[in-house]
Design a protein around this motif. Structure first.
Motif, short mmCIF file in Angstrom:
data_model
loop_
_atom_site.label_atom_id
_atom_site.label_comp_id
_atom_site.label_asym_id
_atom_site.label_seq_id
_atom_site.Cartn_x
_atom_site.Cartn_y
_atom_site.Cartn_z
N GLU A 1 17.36 -32.46 18.95
CA GLU A 1 16.63 -31.21 19.11
C GLU A 1 15.33 -31.27 18.32
OE1 GLU A 1 16.65 -26.94 20.23
OE2 GLU A 1 18.27 -28.34 20.60
N GLY A 2 14.22 -30.90 18.93
CA GLY A 2 12.94 -30.89 18.24
C GLY A 2 12.11 -32.16 18.40
N ASP A 3 12.71 -33.23 18.94
CA ASP A 3 11.93 -34.43 19.23
C ASP A 3 10.92 -34.10 20.32
OD1 ASP A 3 13.45 -35.84 17.43
OD2 ASP A 3 14.56 -36.97 18.94
N ARG A 4 9.87 -34.91 20.38
CA ARG A 4 8.87 -34.72 21.43
C ARG A 4 8.69 -36.01 22.20
NH1 ARG A 4 3.76 -33.93 18.75
NH2 ARG A 4 4.80 -34.84 16.96
N ILE A 5 8.43 -35.87 23.49
CA ILE A 5 7.98 -36.98 24.32
C ILE A 5 6.49 -36.74 24.51
CG2 ILE A 5 8.13 -38.10 26.57
CD1 ILE A 5 10.64 -38.49 24.88
N VAL A 6 5.68 -37.72 24.09
CA VAL A 6 4.23 -37.55 24.06
C VAL A 6 3.57 -38.56 25.00
CG1 VAL A 6 2.17 -37.60 22.59
CG2 VAL A 6 4.35 -36.78 21.66
N VAL A 7 2.59 -38.11 25.76
CA VAL A 7 1.71 -39.02 26.50
C VAL A 7 0.51 -39.22 25.58
CG1 VAL A 7 0.29 -39.35 28.54
CG2 VAL A 7 2.50 -38.21 28.73
N TRP A 8 0.33 -40.48 25.14
CA TRP A 8 -0.60 -40.79 24.06
C TRP A 8 -1.58 -41.87 24.49
CZ3 TRP A 8 0.11 -45.05 20.16
CH2 TRP A 8 -0.73 -44.91 19.06
N CYS A 9 -2.86 -41.65 24.23
CA CYS A 9 -3.88 -42.65 24.45
C CYS A 9 -3.96 -43.49 23.18
CB CYS A 9 -5.23 -42.00 24.75
SG CYS A 9 -6.57 -43.20 24.89
N LYS A 10 -3.42 -44.70 23.26
CA LYS A 10 -3.35 -45.58 22.09
C LYS A 10 -4.74 -46.00 21.62
CE LYS A 10 -0.91 -49.71 20.54
NZ LYS A 10 0.00 -50.79 20.95
N ALA A 11 -5.63 -46.28 22.57
CA ALA A 11 -6.96 -46.76 22.21
C ALA A 11 -7.74 -45.76 21.36
CB ALA A 11 -7.76 -47.09 23.47
N PHE A 12 -7.58 -44.47 21.66
CA PHE A 12 -8.35 -43.45 20.95
C PHE A 12 -7.47 -42.55 20.08
CE2 PHE A 12 -10.89 -44.61 24.65
CZ PHE A 12 -12.06 -44.97 24.02
N GLU A 13 -6.15 -42.85 20.04
CA GLU A 13 -5.18 -42.09 19.25
C GLU A 13 -5.28 -40.59 19.53
OE1 GLU A 13 -5.32 -43.24 15.13
OE2 GLU A 13 -4.81 -45.33 15.61
#
Length: 165
Positions: free
Chosen positions: A141-153
């Protein structure tokens, strides 16, 4: 007439500028659509259960994607479930602003995105897709699934997970 040394350097710089520019800008107007089926072990379970009138694989957590900020938009549903002792997350009705170098990341409560567990490169910015949770991690509970741009953080969007009862 042969090109001077400055001309060659300028030409190489221009080509590099075009390549890098295309890599950064093209995702803004190109969508990568994916329509991935459930993993085969889940399909087999679902089909067998349908014929025996049992329920499909139980969802353990779920959430809805929200925008990462005013510029990066995300929507859709995420669910998680177990099959054959493996945990998966599935995106459905999913859409996120496209960008370069996008990854799907599991982020525990209190972590920054760059400290999270990378589940894989984002398969597409539109459509249904599955990601396996590594055996070394589990969803809470409380975890997040994130779509993340690694190049620009930069976080393009995220879904906070809630335990499904």
């Amino acid at each position: 007439m042969l090109m001077s040394k400055k001309g060659w350097i300028g030409s190489i710089f221009l080509v590099l500028l075009i390549v890098v520019g295309w890599w950064m800008v093209s995702p803004l107007f190109l969508d990568e659509v994916v329509d991935e089926d459930l993993p085969t072990t889940i399909e087999a379970t679902t089909n067998a259960e349908e014929t025996s009138n049992e329920e499909s694989p139980a969802v353990s957590h779920s959430g809805m994607f929200v925008d990462g900020d005013d510029t990066h938009h995300a929507s859709g549903d995420v669910t998680s479930f177990y099959t054959d002792s493996k945990q998966w997350v599935r995106f459905e009705n999913f859409e996120v602003t496209n960008g370069p170098d996008l990854y799907t990341v599991l982020v525990k409560e209190g972590q920054s995105t760059d400290e999270g567990t990378i589940l894989g490169k984002l398969k597409g910015n539109v459509g249904s897709q599955n990601y396996r949770i590594p055996d070394s991690s589990s969803l809470e509970e409380g975890d997040r699934i994130v779509v993340w741009c690694k190049a620009f953080e930069v976080d393009f969007g995220f879904a906070e997970l809630f335990h499904k009862e």
